[in-house]
Every structure is written in structure tokens, then in C-alpha cells.
Design an enzyme around this catalytic site. Structure first.
Site, short mmCIF file in Angstrom:
data_model
loop_
_atom_site.label_atom_id
_atom_site.label_comp_id
_atom_site.label_asym_id
_atom_site.label_seq_id
_atom_site.Cartn_x
_atom_site.Cartn_y
_atom_site.Cartn_z
N ARG A 1 -5.89 1.06 -3.91
CA ARG A 1 -7.00 1.90 -3.42
C ARG A 1 -8.13 2.04 -4.43
O ARG A 1 -9.24 2.43 -4.06
CB ARG A 1 -6.48 3.29 -3.08
CG ARG A 1 -5.59 3.26 -1.89
CD ARG A 1 -4.81 4.52 -1.71
NE ARG A 1 -3.78 4.24 -0.71
CZ ARG A 1 -3.33 5.11 0.14
NH1 ARG A 1 -3.78 6.32 0.15
NH2 ARG A 1 -2.40 4.77 1.01
N GLN B 1 8.92 8.17 -3.63
CA GLN B 1 9.36 7.05 -2.78
C GLN B 1 10.65 6.42 -3.31
O GLN B 1 11.64 6.28 -2.60
CB GLN B 1 8.25 6.01 -2.71
CG GLN B 1 8.66 4.68 -2.13
CD GLN B 1 7.46 3.79 -1.88
OE1 GLN B 1 6.73 3.98 -0.93
NE2 GLN B 1 7.26 2.80 -2.73
N ALA C 1 -2.74 -6.45 -1.05
CA ALA C 1 -3.86 -6.03 -1.93
C ALA C 1 -3.32 -5.93 -3.36
O ALA C 1 -3.45 -4.90 -4.02
CB ALA C 1 -4.48 -4.72 -1.46
N HIS D 1 1.65 -4.65 -9.32
CA HIS D 1 2.60 -5.35 -8.44
C HIS D 1 3.18 -6.58 -9.16
O HIS D 1 4.38 -6.84 -9.07
CB HIS D 1 1.90 -5.85 -7.17
CG HIS D 1 1.38 -4.76 -6.28
ND1 HIS D 1 0.05 -4.60 -6.01
CD2 HIS D 1 2.02 -3.79 -5.59
CE1 HIS D 1 -0.12 -3.58 -5.18
NE2 HIS D 1 1.06 -3.07 -4.91
N ASP E 1 5.22 5.39 -7.49
CA ASP E 1 5.57 6.15 -6.28
C ASP E 1 6.92 6.82 -6.52
O ASP E 1 7.94 6.42 -5.95
CB ASP E 1 5.60 5.21 -5.07
CG ASP E 1 4.25 4.58 -4.85
OD1 ASP E 1 3.39 5.21 -4.25
OD2 ASP E 1 4.04 3.44 -5.32
P1 AMP Z 1 2.47 -0.77 -2.39
O1 AMP Z 1 2.00 -2.13 -2.05
O2 AMP Z 1 1.36 0.13 -2.83
O3 AMP Z 1 3.36 -0.18 -1.37
O4 AMP Z 1 3.35 -0.92 -3.69
C1 AMP Z 1 4.40 -1.84 -3.78
C2 AMP Z 1 5.22 -1.54 -4.99
O5 AMP Z 1 4.41 -1.65 -6.15
C3 AMP Z 1 5.80 -0.11 -4.99
O6 AMP Z 1 7.14 -0.16 -5.45
C4 AMP Z 1 4.90 0.61 -5.96
O7 AMP Z 1 5.51 1.72 -6.59
C5 AMP Z 1 4.59 -0.50 -6.95
N1 AMP Z 1 3.36 -0.21 -7.70
C6 AMP Z 1 2.18 0.18 -7.18
N2 AMP Z 1 1.30 0.41 -8.16
C7 AMP Z 1 1.94 0.16 -9.33
C8 AMP Z 1 1.57 0.24 -10.71
N3 AMP Z 1 0.36 0.63 -11.09
N4 AMP Z 1 2.49 -0.10 -11.63
C9 AMP Z 1 3.75 -0.50 -11.27
N5 AMP Z 1 4.15 -0.58 -9.98
C10 AMP Z 1 3.26 -0.25 -9.04
#
Ligand code: AMP
Length: 285
Positions: free
Chosen positions: A189, A155, A32, A37, A152
Site C-alpha cells: 500500500r 494474522q 504487488a 515479500h 501481520d
Molecule cells: P500480503 O501480500 O500483504 O498478504 O503479504 C504476504 C506475506 O508477506 C504476509 O505473510 C505478510 O506478513 C508478509 N509481509 C508483508 N510485508 C512484509 C514486510 N515488510 N516484511 C516481511 N514480510 C512482509
């Protein structure tokens, strides 16, 4: 862009790239994809010859089965987006490849309580599951660089701890949070917010700015309580606002005793739980 779903094929590819002394940057995601990303892919490209992005919705980090089922999926669109920013490899493994029946993939580490605070209080088992999948994916991809987002904060701090404790041969790079024009942190989300909720959600950023501006005017406890109040007044349901040491993730009571300070929060906006954070003192690391 090459697509790998079979881990042995990905492994052979990585081995052959490494023979040419090519550096690999790895960006794990759950799909998504949005511009946040993609900014991680851009950063990965600066460090490496080959960027590998994984899309894998990891069941072991969901403590709520409904959340796992409802997690947005858009594989074809994600693949097009990755291609458009020049990502070299999309790795989309199946559950049985990530967690083979006879393989012990558990990560047993002293997390020094960092998995119990903030998100850990509301999402039991989440961080153990997250570390399990990150470790497993690192074993499969064997990258030189791991790129993760500040979005995160808890995380990546736990991943940093795991890399240090297990002496993993990978360098963690932290990417700043990408935001919408009104400050809302980009998230997969956000698409589930209706128009009214979307307006409320932007208040999270205002609240973080206000807290940062008042950092020297009042006590830590008051800063946290005021932020909780402001979020509630804006129609959100905050779960926590915590001002913590950026390395240990434990709450602090004196700004002057710490060099690296972060405020983290989680708040419900309608049916959606949103998280965000701001560095209050020190440099993101
Ligand atoms: P996720 O698919 O939500 O698990 O996120 C994958 C990676 O993208 C994780 O390292 C997140 O911290 C990073 N991420 C998610 N949202 C953002 C954002 N708005 N800006 C920068 N990195 C992000």
C-alpha cells in the site's frame, strides 16, 4: 520458474517433488510484491528444495469492497521479481479453483477472541476470511513449511492457532518485518502515499521505538495513550495502539506477568490505513 493456474496441475507437481523427498516451502501473498515479500522467499529457500509463492487476492478477507477493487495489481512485474530471487513455482489460482461452488471451505474454530481484538474490531470478518484462504491454499499446496511475515502479527498468530487446533502437518516460520531506510514497514500500500504522507508514515516507527524505550518508565495505559497522542501530533489518525500478550493477543496490565509482549498499532495516513508492531518482551514466535 513454473507457473500454475490450475490446481490439479500444481497438485501433481507437488506429488512428484515429494517422491524425491523434496521439501516444499509455501509463501502465500496477494501480489504487488516488494522486498519484504521477497525476503520470505529467501527464508523459504533455506528450509526447502522447492519454494511455491501464491498470488491470490482473496475476496473473503476484504470487508470493504472498495479496498478489494483498489488493491494494487502487477502480475507481470511480480512474476519477474519472483524469478529474479529464484522462486521455483508461482501459483496463481482463479476464484473458482480456490472456492469451487460445491465445496465447503469454511474454517470453524474457536478463535478464543483473537479475531475480535485490534484489526478484528475494525475489519469484521477479516480473519475468518484470511483463515479460510490459508487453510484452502495449504490443502492445495500441501507444503512442509509455511512462511509468513511478522508485519501481520495478528494474522500469523491466528494461523499458528489454526495449525495447532487442526493439527495441520505444516511448520509455520515467521519472518521479521523488512523496513524502508527510515523505518516504515514495507507494504504494497505504501506506493499509494504521496510525498507528504510518506514522510508522516515514517513516524509510526519512531513512535514504536519511543514506546519501547519508555517501557519501564510508566504504566501500560499511559504508554498506549502517549503513543496515540504522538501519532496524532504527527498528523496521523491512529485507530489503536495496544500492548498485548503475544500468544493470546489480549491486552495486558502488568509487564511482569507475561513473557511475550507485543505492541500493535493501526493508523490512517491520508486515505491509507497502515499497521505495524514491535516485540517488547520475549522472542518472535
Ligand atoms: P500480503 O501480500 O500483504 O498478504 O503479504 C504476504 C506475506 O508477506 C504476509 O505473510 C505478510 O506478513 C508478509 N509481509 C508483508 N510485508 C512484509 C514486510 N515488510 N516484511 C516481511 N514480510 C512482509
Amino acid at each position: 520458474m513454473q507457473l500454475f493456474t490450475i490446481t490439479s496441475n500444481l497438485k501433481s507437481f507437488v506429488v512428484s517433488e515429494k517422491k524425491f523427498l523434496h521439501k516444499i516451502a509455501f509463501i502465500p501473498t496477494m501480489g504487488a510484491l516488494h522486498a519484504g515479500h521477497l525476503s520470505l522467499i529467501d527464508i523459504g529457500k533455506k528450509y526447502s528444495n522447492v519454494t511455491v509463492c501464491s498470488i491470490y487476492v482473496n475476496p473473503s478477507q476484504f470487508n470493504n469492497a472498495d479496498d478489494l477493487i483498489k488493491y494494487p495489481k502487477s502480475f507481470e512485474k511480480d512474476a519477474r521479481l519472483l524469478e529474479s530471487v529464484g522462486c521455483n513455482v508461482l501459483f496463481a489460482p482463479k476464484d473458482e479453483e480456490v472456492y469451487p461452488k460445491d465445496l465447503n471451505t469454511q474454517v470453524n474454530l474457536d478463535l478464543m477472541g483473537m479475531d475480535q481484538v485490534m484489526e478484528g474490531q475494525f475489519r469484521p470478518g477479516h480473519f475468518k476470511g484470511m483463515l479460510q484462504v490459508v487453510k484452502r491454499l495449504l490443502d492445495l499446496v500441501n507444503p512442509d513449511y509455511l512462511i509468513m511475515g511478522q508485519k501481520d502479527f495478528q494474522q500469523f498468530t491466528l494461523v499458528k492457532h489454526m495449525i495447532l487446533q487442526l493439527d495441520l502437518p505444516v511448520k509455520l516460520i515467521i519472518a521479521p518485518t523488512l523496513r524502508e531506510s527510515d523505518g516504515l514497514a514495507m507494504s504494497s500500500r505504501n506506493t499509494r502515499l504521496n510525498a507528504e504522507e510518506r514522510v508522516k508514515a515514517a513516524f509510526i516507527y519512531q513512535c514504536l521505538i519511543e514506546l519501547k524505550n519508555n517501557i519501564n518508565n510508566t504504566t501500560i495505559t499511559k504508554l498506549e495513550a502517549n503513543a496515540m497522542d504522538s501519532l496524532e501530533k504527527a498528523g496521523l489518525k491512529p485507530e489503536y495502539v495496544e500492548i498485548v500478550d503475544g500468544n493470546t493477543l489480549q491486552r495486558i496490565d502488568d509487564l511482569h506477568k507475561h513473557d511475550y509482549i507485543v505492541v500493535c498499532l493501526a493508523a490512517w495516513c491520508g486515505e491509507l490505513r497502515l499497521i505495524d508492531n514491535f516485540i517488547l518482551k520475549g522472542t518472535l514466535s
